[in-house]
Design a protein around this motif. Sequence first.
Motif, short mmCIF file in Angstrom:
data_model
loop_
_atom_site.label_atom_id
_atom_site.label_comp_id
_atom_site.label_asym_id
_atom_site.label_seq_id
_atom_site.Cartn_x
_atom_site.Cartn_y
_atom_site.Cartn_z
N GLU A 171 32.69 -34.98 -17.79
CA GLU A 171 32.48 -34.94 -16.35
C GLU A 171 32.27 -33.50 -15.88
O GLU A 171 31.41 -33.23 -15.03
CB GLU A 171 33.67 -35.57 -15.63
N PHE A 172 33.02 -32.56 -16.44
CA PHE A 172 32.80 -31.16 -16.11
C PHE A 172 31.37 -30.75 -16.47
O PHE A 172 30.70 -30.04 -15.71
CB PHE A 172 33.79 -30.26 -16.86
N ARG A 173 30.91 -31.20 -17.63
CA ARG A 173 29.55 -30.83 -18.03
C ARG A 173 28.52 -31.46 -17.10
O ARG A 173 27.51 -30.82 -16.77
CB ARG A 173 29.28 -31.24 -19.48
N ARG A 174 28.75 -32.69 -16.71
CA ARG A 174 27.81 -33.35 -15.79
C ARG A 174 27.69 -32.55 -14.49
O ARG A 174 26.61 -32.50 -13.88
CB ARG A 174 28.28 -34.77 -15.49
N LEU A 175 28.79 -31.93 -14.09
CA LEU A 175 28.80 -31.14 -12.86
C LEU A 175 28.37 -29.70 -13.08
O LEU A 175 28.37 -28.89 -12.15
CB LEU A 175 30.20 -31.19 -12.23
N GLY A 176 28.03 -29.36 -14.33
CA GLY A 176 27.51 -28.03 -14.62
C GLY A 176 28.56 -26.96 -14.82
O GLY A 176 28.24 -25.76 -14.78
N VAL A 177 29.82 -27.36 -15.07
CA VAL A 177 30.90 -26.39 -15.29
C VAL A 177 31.16 -26.33 -16.78
O VAL A 177 32.11 -26.92 -17.31
CB VAL A 177 32.18 -26.78 -14.51
N ASP A 178 30.30 -25.61 -17.50
CA ASP A 178 30.31 -25.66 -18.96
C ASP A 178 31.56 -25.04 -19.57
O ASP A 178 32.04 -25.49 -20.62
CB ASP A 178 29.07 -24.97 -19.52
N PHE A 179 32.10 -23.99 -18.96
CA PHE A 179 33.29 -23.35 -19.53
C PHE A 179 34.46 -24.34 -19.57
O PHE A 179 35.12 -24.50 -20.60
CB PHE A 179 33.69 -22.12 -18.72
N ASP A 180 34.71 -25.03 -18.45
CA ASP A 180 35.80 -26.01 -18.42
C ASP A 180 35.49 -27.21 -19.30
O ASP A 180 36.39 -27.81 -19.89
CB ASP A 180 36.07 -26.46 -16.98
N ALA A 181 34.21 -27.56 -19.38
CA ALA A 181 33.81 -28.66 -20.26
C ALA A 181 34.17 -28.35 -21.70
O ALA A 181 34.77 -29.17 -22.41
CB ALA A 181 32.32 -28.94 -20.12
N ALA A 182 33.82 -27.14 -22.15
CA ALA A 182 34.12 -26.74 -23.53
C ALA A 182 35.61 -26.68 -23.77
O ALA A 182 36.11 -27.10 -24.83
CB ALA A 182 33.48 -25.39 -23.83
N SER A 183 36.36 -26.18 -22.78
CA SER A 183 37.81 -26.07 -22.93
C SER A 183 38.46 -27.44 -23.12
O SER A 183 39.31 -27.62 -24.00
CB SER A 183 38.39 -25.39 -21.68
N ARG A 184 38.03 -28.43 -22.31
CA ARG A 184 38.60 -29.77 -22.44
C ARG A 184 38.21 -30.41 -23.76
O ARG A 184 39.02 -31.08 -24.41
CB ARG A 184 38.14 -30.65 -21.28
N MET A 185 36.96 -30.22 -24.18
CA MET A 185 36.51 -30.81 -25.44
C MET A 185 37.24 -30.20 -26.63
O MET A 185 37.61 -30.91 -27.57
CB MET A 185 35.00 -30.63 -25.59
N GLU A 186 37.47 -28.90 -26.58
CA GLU A 186 38.22 -28.25 -27.66
C GLU A 186 39.64 -28.78 -27.73
O GLU A 186 40.18 -29.03 -28.81
CB GLU A 186 38.22 -26.73 -27.45
N GLU A 187 40.27 -28.96 -26.57
CA GLU A 187 41.63 -29.51 -26.55
C GLU A 187 41.64 -30.95 -27.06
O GLU A 187 42.56 -31.37 -27.75
CB GLU A 187 42.22 -29.44 -25.14
N ALA A 188 40.59 -31.71 -26.71
CA ALA A 188 40.48 -33.09 -27.21
C ALA A 188 40.41 -33.10 -28.73
O ALA A 188 41.08 -33.91 -29.39
CB ALA A 188 39.25 -33.77 -26.61
N ILE A 189 39.63 -32.18 -29.30
CA ILE A 189 39.50 -32.12 -30.76
C ILE A 189 40.83 -31.77 -31.40
O ILE A 189 41.25 -32.39 -32.38
CB ILE A 189 38.40 -31.11 -31.14
N ARG A 190 41.54 -30.78 -30.85
CA ARG A 190 42.85 -30.40 -31.41
C ARG A 190 43.82 -31.57 -31.35
O ARG A 190 44.59 -31.81 -32.28
CB ARG A 190 43.42 -29.20 -30.65
N THR A 191 43.77 -32.31 -30.25
CA THR A 191 44.67 -33.45 -30.07
C THR A 191 44.35 -34.56 -31.05
O THR A 191 45.24 -35.13 -31.69
CB THR A 191 44.58 -33.98 -28.63
#
Length: 285
Positions: A171-191
Amino acid sequence: SAATHGTTSIDTKGVWRRYGALRNERGKDALREAMEMSVDADNEVNKAGADFALQCAETCYADASVAFERAKDRVNAALVALNRAQACRARAAWSLPRSRETTRGEKGHADDGVPPGLDGWRLREFESAAGHCRRALQSLSREDRNKPPPQGVIAAVRAELGNALLASGLEFRRLGVDFDAASRMEEAIRTLQVGCVGSPAGAASLATAHYHLGGLLADAALARAAETGLGDEDSHGANNKFLPAQRHLERALVGFPPNTAPLDHVRLRVRLAGLADAAGEGAVR
């Protein structure tokens, strides 16, 4: 009276546990009702009915959560938190903003995980889902050492947390906020790297997270290369600016084998070939 001579606490816990179980089951029934009505969400009557049923589910889960906390039953409290997280994600998926929000959603605020100025009602639901899961994991970590919580419960909560984080990232990426998008995806991967062991669904979510993060990083690297050019030092070895994207896409490739996910497998192969060409390394095998 049975509630005398030190038995009051035990009896009260039993009552709270029973009440929590009843409210949790009612919440699950209401969530199923909401799902059935959301299938035809274009119908305003069904949409209103789905929203009402979903509100009922959320209220029941909140009651169950309090009940299990009163009963000091952290395992069942964690399972209810899992249900609450799924209800949050369902609300976003079914396009049912809460009544206090407009169809476009309220603007984000810094204290709810949504950057100020964004139409972030869906983000708020995904962030709430992640919050429920985090609290559940914290509660389970405090469980009696002599009676550790079931590993299956922990794995289920971690998998749901990973899914909520990935949804938030998308959703962050859809809204064009790539930094937060990457941060959430990285946390998802670690989890998910911890939570998906032995779980086909968790492994699929992990591959999907690598897929989307790899795509995001690839787009960013290609955009930088188009703007500034790409010297030899930027395309080889440890300095390869495309390497992070390639690594994520290669890991995603494992989760999308050609025999079960041929289309996604081909897309990943094409994406990797494009990155390899951009880095001057030729097509992947």
